[in-house]
Write a protein that holds these residues in place. Structure first.
Motif, PDB file in Angstrom:
ATOM      1  N   TYR A  30     -33.877   7.035  49.804  1.00 15.29           N
ATOM      2  CA  TYR A  30     -32.842   6.165  50.682  1.00 15.29           C
ATOM      3  C   TYR A  30     -33.256   4.641  50.663  1.00 15.29           C
ATOM      4  CZ  TYR A  30     -31.143  10.413  53.147  1.00 15.29           C
ATOM      5  OH  TYR A  30     -30.481  11.549  53.585  1.00 15.29           O
ATOM      6  N   VAL A  31     -32.482   3.498  50.804  1.00 15.09           N
ATOM      7  CA  VAL A  31     -32.867   2.242  51.335  1.00 15.09           C
ATOM      8  C   VAL A  31     -31.878   2.290  52.512  1.00 15.09           C
ATOM      9  CG1 VAL A  31     -32.566  -0.105  50.750  1.00 15.09           C
ATOM     10  CG2 VAL A  31     -33.345   1.597  48.931  1.00 15.09           C
ATOM     11  N   ALA A  39     -35.937  -0.641  54.165  1.00 14.07           N
ATOM     12  CA  ALA A  39     -37.084   0.170  53.693  1.00 14.07           C
ATOM     13  C   ALA A  39     -36.619   1.083  52.954  1.00 14.07           C
ATOM     14  CB  ALA A  39     -38.005   1.011  55.012  1.00 14.07           C
ATOM     15  N   ALA A  40     -37.517   1.338  51.720  1.00  7.38           N
ATOM     16  CA  ALA A  40     -37.438   2.565  51.017  1.00  7.38           C
ATOM     17  C   ALA A  40     -38.032   3.854  51.512  1.00  7.38           C
ATOM     18  CB  ALA A  40     -37.704   2.269  49.634  1.00  7.38           C
ATOM     19  N   LEU A  41     -37.246   4.786  51.754  1.00  7.52           N
ATOM     20  CA  LEU A  41     -37.694   5.920  52.493  1.00  7.52           C
ATOM     21  C   LEU A  41     -36.945   7.516  52.405  1.00  7.52           C
ATOM     22  CD1 LEU A  41     -36.265   5.809  56.433  1.00  7.52           C
ATOM     23  CD2 LEU A  41     -35.297   4.645  54.068  1.00  7.52           C
ATOM     24  N   ILE A  42     -37.742   8.129  52.359  1.00  7.76           N
ATOM     25  CA  ILE A  42     -37.329   9.740  52.406  1.00  7.76           C
ATOM     26  C   ILE A  42     -37.870  10.683  53.128  1.00  7.76           C
ATOM     27  CG2 ILE A  42     -39.239  10.410  50.814  1.00  7.76           C
ATOM     28  CD1 ILE A  42     -35.353  11.437  50.219  1.00  7.76           C
ATOM     29  N   ARG A  43     -36.865  11.490  53.857  1.00  9.04           N
ATOM     30  CA  ARG A  43     -37.368  12.745  54.862  1.00  9.04           C
ATOM     31  C   ARG A  43     -38.702  13.383  54.085  1.00  9.04           C
ATOM     32  NH1 ARG A  43     -34.532  15.361  58.376  1.00  9.04           N
ATOM     33  NH2 ARG A  43     -32.613  14.534  59.300  1.00  9.04           N
TER      34      ARG A  43
END
Lengths: 234, 231
Positions: free
Chosen positions: A10-11, A24-28
């Motif tokens: 995700y972003v 942010a760049a992120l993932i569960r």
């Protein structure tokens, strides 16, 4: 050396630790943990539409869940409830097309399954409650729906999801989506909800190309990730 | 010639985004953009110890900012303001030591620089305001960053990349007390705090105390990517 499995990210603006509403760049972490538990090393792929060179570092690819696909990907205008992320659409489309060309094992989850269908020439329903008359696939904000699905015997989806407690190819899954596959393009549909909503698509001509509409990473399902990692080893 | 793949270490923390409040692997997008703008391809490396196989596909690696390094790693008790993530320390130290042993081009930022220092046998100041008598490196009010000059040592990698001096943005309350076996090559002229450390025996192993990803000056990222593509 463990296989390396890329997971798209995700972003979004996010808040954590000292950071408030930081892009942010992120993932569960559940995606990462599912890959780790299956015996592989996860790396996370922020969106980037320059090229698909990063695939040379990967043994398999997971297209993760997230926002709606931009309907421009299947030649339609956005509906009033469609909420898309063009940066993810562009970056993930590029990766997925290259992965399919090179027979890299691919697992699409939720949005990722929808991207698989669209990349293979399919189309989406932009708001399922308008089509099926119920919100059971996303009962409320942040609430997973649990419902039964039927798996096609002999399919990859049936192999990784099992035959169910009754041995009849029926299992319960957790879903959270308001869009769905209207046309799978060149893919084969191998699971359906009772209301006819497409729950899994695959390409039987490829070693491992599978999309599921539900969230195995949140449900602790291990076999689907183990099968992906097995395919990544070959 | 394919684009160099640059690993970025990530936070693994409880994060809120959209309707989610969940444990997540998360990193400010500025790091990703700095790598992409410099001609590299960013991938995020989560702190899952013990594990160095993530290095396999990488052409370079960036150790990013975050929590304080656990003072147990340099043999001191924790200061009351010290906040640690031991899992991240363990995972990143393993990656860092393997990256250095393989002479993989390495850029360490803020916490990353402090971790690099500890990996080379150095020590940290645990709360700079008590050592320096001011909070300019992490202002408690006003804009987020503290801004100051850094002077760079002649002949150093940093000097070659950035010139005699550079204006930087700081956000840290700990700092390098002893660089261990690293060479200190940059200082804040106002308080002589170490701002850059390097291992001159390696092709590209440099740590900076400031946040180049959060500026428009991406020369350090460009140098990291350039180093990998010339190898």
């Amino acid at each position: 050396m463990r296989p390396i499995v890329g997971i798209t990210s995700y972003v979004e603006p996010a808040s954590w630790g000292v950071w408030i509403d930081q892009d942010a760049a992120l993932i569960r972490k559940s995606y990462v943990d599912a890959v780790t538990a299956a015996g592989a090393r996860a790396v996370i792929l922020p969106p980037d539409d320059t090229d698909a060179d990063v695939l040379r570092a990967l043994d398999a690819l997971i297209i993760a869940g997230g926002a709606d696909l931009g309907p421009d990907l299947y030649g339609e205008e956005p509906g009033p409830l469609t909420d898309s992320r063009p940066d993810r659409d562009r970056g993930e489309s590029l990766l997925l097309q290259a992965a399919l060309r090179t027979d890299l094992p691919v697992l699409g989850i939720c949005r990722g399954m929808q991207l698989l269908a669209v990349t293979c020439g399919g189309r989406l329903h932009q708001h399922l409650p308008d089509v099926v008359g119920s919100d059971k696939h996303r009962p409320g904000p942040g609430v997973y729906g649990w419902h039964g699905i039927t798996l096609e015997p002999g399919s990859l989806a049936a192999e990784v999801a099992g035959d169910g407690p009754e041995g009849d190819g029926r299992i319960e899954v957790n879903t959270y989506h308001h869009q769905g596959v209207a046309d799978p393009g060149s893919l084969t549909v191998t699971a359906w909800a009772d209301d006819g909503v497409v729950e899994a698509v695959e390409d039987p001509t490829k070693p491992f190309v599978l999309g599921v509409q539900w969230h195995p990473e949140e449900a602790g399902e291990r076999r689907i990730f183990e099968s992906l990692v097995d395919a990544a080893r070959t | 010639m394919s684009r160099p793949v640059i690993g970025l270490t990530t936070y693994a923390e409880e994060a809120r985004f959209g309707l989610n409040d969940t444990f997540a692997a998360v990193l400010p997008l500025a790091y990703v953009q700095a790598v992409h703008n410099s001609g590299g391809r960013a991938v995020l490396i989560t702190p899952d110890a013990p594990d160095v196989d993530a290095l396999d596909g990488l052409d370079g690696i960036v150790f990013t900012g975050g929590s304080d390094v656990d003072p147990a790693l340099y043999g001191e008790p924790a200061h009351p303001t010290t906040q640690v993530k031991p899992e991240r320390d363990a995972a990143e130290l393993l990656l860092l030591r393997a990256a250095l042993a393989a002479d993989l081009p390495t850029l360490a930022i803020c916490r990353g620089m402090q971790l690099m220092t500890v990996a080379y046998g150095g020590k940290l100041h645990q709360h700079l305001p008590e050592v320096l008598g001011h909070d300019n490196h992490r202002p408690v009010s006003g804009p987020k960053f503290g801004f100051h000059r850094v002077d760079l040592a002649p002949g150093s990698l940093a000097r070659g990349l950035l010139g005699e001096s550079v204006e930087v943005n700081s956000f840290h309350h700990q700092g390098v007390a002893d660089p261990g076996k690293l060479t200190a090559t940059g200082w804040c002229p106002e308080d002589n705090l170490i701002e850059v450390v390097e291992d001159p025996a390696l092709r590209f192993a440099i740590g900076v105390q400031w946040h180049p990803e959060d500026t428009t000056d991406h020369r350090l990222f460009a140098a990291l990517v350039g180093m990998t593509s010339s190898s």
